[in-house]
Design an enzyme around this catalytic site. Structure first.
Site: not given
Length: 561
Positions: A371-374
């Site tokens: 998913g979003c690496f954040w």
């Protein structure tokens, strides 16, 4: 570390002083033979035999095996058993008679309760490290003094109070090491790994190292001057919590018969147990804050910490040291960035600990995407044993990709996090299980950003080196186990990639910065495995997201953290 409090009660000294080492003459009143029997381990048998004969015994027998003890006295003989007391540095009469029976008679001679191996009171004091007490020179040392300072026979262990299945929330020290209590089974299991009986007796039963025996549980000897000692860290022989460094050694260590420290690495790494109000022993006991095992005693700031070497492991800071021998509990479970923020470089012991940690760290690297690496980076950084993370791109063909190029969808790269972790604290198998619980890896028909093998938000596990066959096997087994348990095919891409491209600075630790979290706040940012799953485990049917599997995984990890 046998010291006693200088203000202990001595009002009955005169009633007892004749008992210690007092010879009893058998030539006229006791015609029958009087035999002493040495039972168990005696450090100097010849000296012990000589001391007993000097007290009036006609013969001295040696019994190496206490289990073979029997009353084999012949008619007309009196046999008295003596055992070596490491704490007192004397021979102690087994099952001492009551005060009433201490009066000699024609048929029952009264043996001395305590027999020192050296003569004269001053020599006894110096040999046992009690000379600082400065007792009344007009009075002989008495068994009362010894009894008042040494109540090891009634020692009450502090370890093993933690209950199995108790809350697994992390208890972290000020340096980020786990202080999570160990159960009795865990303590006993760790103790069984030590081949040295002395170490086990000291740690579990509150015994004391024999005088002059400054050898750690892993075999390092400290009977030399401080200037000649190797630098390094002392950790508890059970639980592996770092306790002291060579920079903390007192100048009296070289001349003392035990290790002496000015202070511990951090005060919350040890516990000081005050004596019971009615106890004759007024010493303050020192125990490990994690295992609660006995270490020694604390005698105030002037005398410092007197610690049994056999209760410690020594880890040299020499860069040539084999890292595979470093105990798991010696590794901080927080990130290296957070650990370094806890260190004060102006303190010698802190610098030594930091250098040792850097040299002893065993890191493995893996690249994960889901998913979003954040958000993936934020969650993974809170796992125990994570050393550091970097957000970036992997799995595609474009070199030096930018965030904009990846978002266009034709670079082939996924948003990923490169994770460096310490396998002594966080096993690879558990890491993969946590990762699979963090997202849904079963979207095999997903399109767009979640599309298998092409989407930037796709589920993926990448290895950077094809030489690590063990890592490949562990990951493959973890994926197969997840596939079998869920009964569904996984979309998770697993392969070797040649490059990992770090993302722009604005993407590094993005969620931490947005939430204004510092690595040394909020419990140092690290969660227990159970708390982590409760917060980040998105799927109730994940491999360790279910209550049953979660309890099993937590139990497997609890001993390490």
């Amino acid at each position: 570390c046998f010291f006693s409090s200088a203000n202990r009660v001595l009002h009955t000294r005169k009633d007892f002083h004749r008992r210690l080492g007092a010879s009893f003459n058998h030539e006229n009143t006791h015609p029958e033979p009087i035999i002493a029997r040495l039972v168990g381990l005696i450090p100097d048998q010849d000296q012990a035999i000589a001391a007993l004969k000097q007290r009036g015994f006609t013969n001295v027998l040696v019994l190496d095996n206490p289990e073979a003890l029997s009353d084999d006295a012949s008619v007309g003989e009196s046999i008295f058993d003596y055992r070596w007391s490491p704490a007192a540095g004397m021979l102690q009469l087994s099952s001492p008679p009551s005060l009433e029976t201490l009066t000699p008679s024609a048929t029952h001679p009264s043996p001395p309760r305590w027999v020192p191996l050296v003569q004269e009171q001053e020599n006894v004091l110096v040999k046992n490290g009690w000379s600082f007490l400065d007792p009344d020179e007009n009075e002989a040392l008495s068994p009362f003094d010894v009894d008042a300072a040494n109540e090891e026979g009634s020692y009450k262990p502090k370890w093993g109070e933690a209950q199995s299945g108790a809350s697994s929330s992390l208890q972290l020290s000020s340096l980020g090491f786990s202080l999570g209590p160990m159960t009795a089974d865990q303590v006993n299991e760790a103790a069984s790994l030590h081949s040295d009986d002395i170490s086990r007796e000291v740690l579990l039963d509150g015994k004391t190292d024999p005088s002059g025996r400054k050898q750690t549980a892993n075999g390092y000897q400290f009977s030399v001057a401080i200037s000649g000692m190797a630098s390094g860290v002392f950790c508890c022989a059970i639980g592996d919590l770092p306790l002291f460094t060579t920079a903390d050694l007192s100048v009296t260590t070289a001349s003392s018969d035990w290790l002496s420290f000015v202070c511990p690495i951090r005060e919350d790494h040890v516990l000081l147990i005050q004596p019971e109000p009615d106890s004759m022993d007024r010493r303050v006991e020192v125990v490990c804050a994690k295992s609660k095992c006995h270490l020694g005693h604390f005698f105030g700031k002037s005398e410092g910490y007197c610690i049994n070497a056999s209760a410690l492991k020594f880890i040299p800071s020499d860069i040539s040291t084999d890292c595979s021998s470093t105990p798991p509990g010696m590794a901080p479970i927080i990130s290296h960035l957070a650990f370094e923020k806890c260190i004060d470089p102006s303190i010698p012991s802190d610098r030594l600990l930091l250098d040792s940690m850097k040299r002893q760290t065993q890191c493995q690297t893996i690249v994960l995407g889901g998913g979003c690496f954040w958000h993936i980076e934020y969650a993974l950084r809170k796992l125990p044993g994570v050393v550091q993370t970097r957000a970036g791109y992997a799995g595609g063909s474009t070199t030096h990709p930018t965030y904009e190029q990846v978002c266009q969808g034709d670079s082939g790269h996924a948003e990923t996090v490169r994770l460096d972790f310490d396998p002594r604290v966080l096993e690879l198998e558990l890491l993969i299980d946590c990762f699979l619980a963090l997202h849904n890896p079963t979207k095999v028909r997903a399109l767009g950003k979640h599309a298998p093998e092409t989407g930037q938000y796709r589920s993926c596990v990448f290895v950077l080196s094809e030489d690590d066959h063990h890592m490949m096997d562990v990951i493959q087994a973890a994926l197969q186990r997840c596939r079998s348990q869920l009964g569904r095919e996984l979309s998770t891409e697993f392969r070797i990639v040649g490059d990992f491209w770090e993302a722009e600075d604005r993407h590094q630790r993005h969620d931490e910065r947005r939430r204004k979290e510092e690595p040394n706040q909020a419990g140092l940012g690290t969660l227990s495995l159970e708390d982590w799953l409760a917060l980040f485990g998105k799927r109730p049917d994940s491999v360790i997201g279910s209550p049953e599997a979660r309890e099993e995984a937590v139990a497997a990890m609890r001993f390490m953290i």
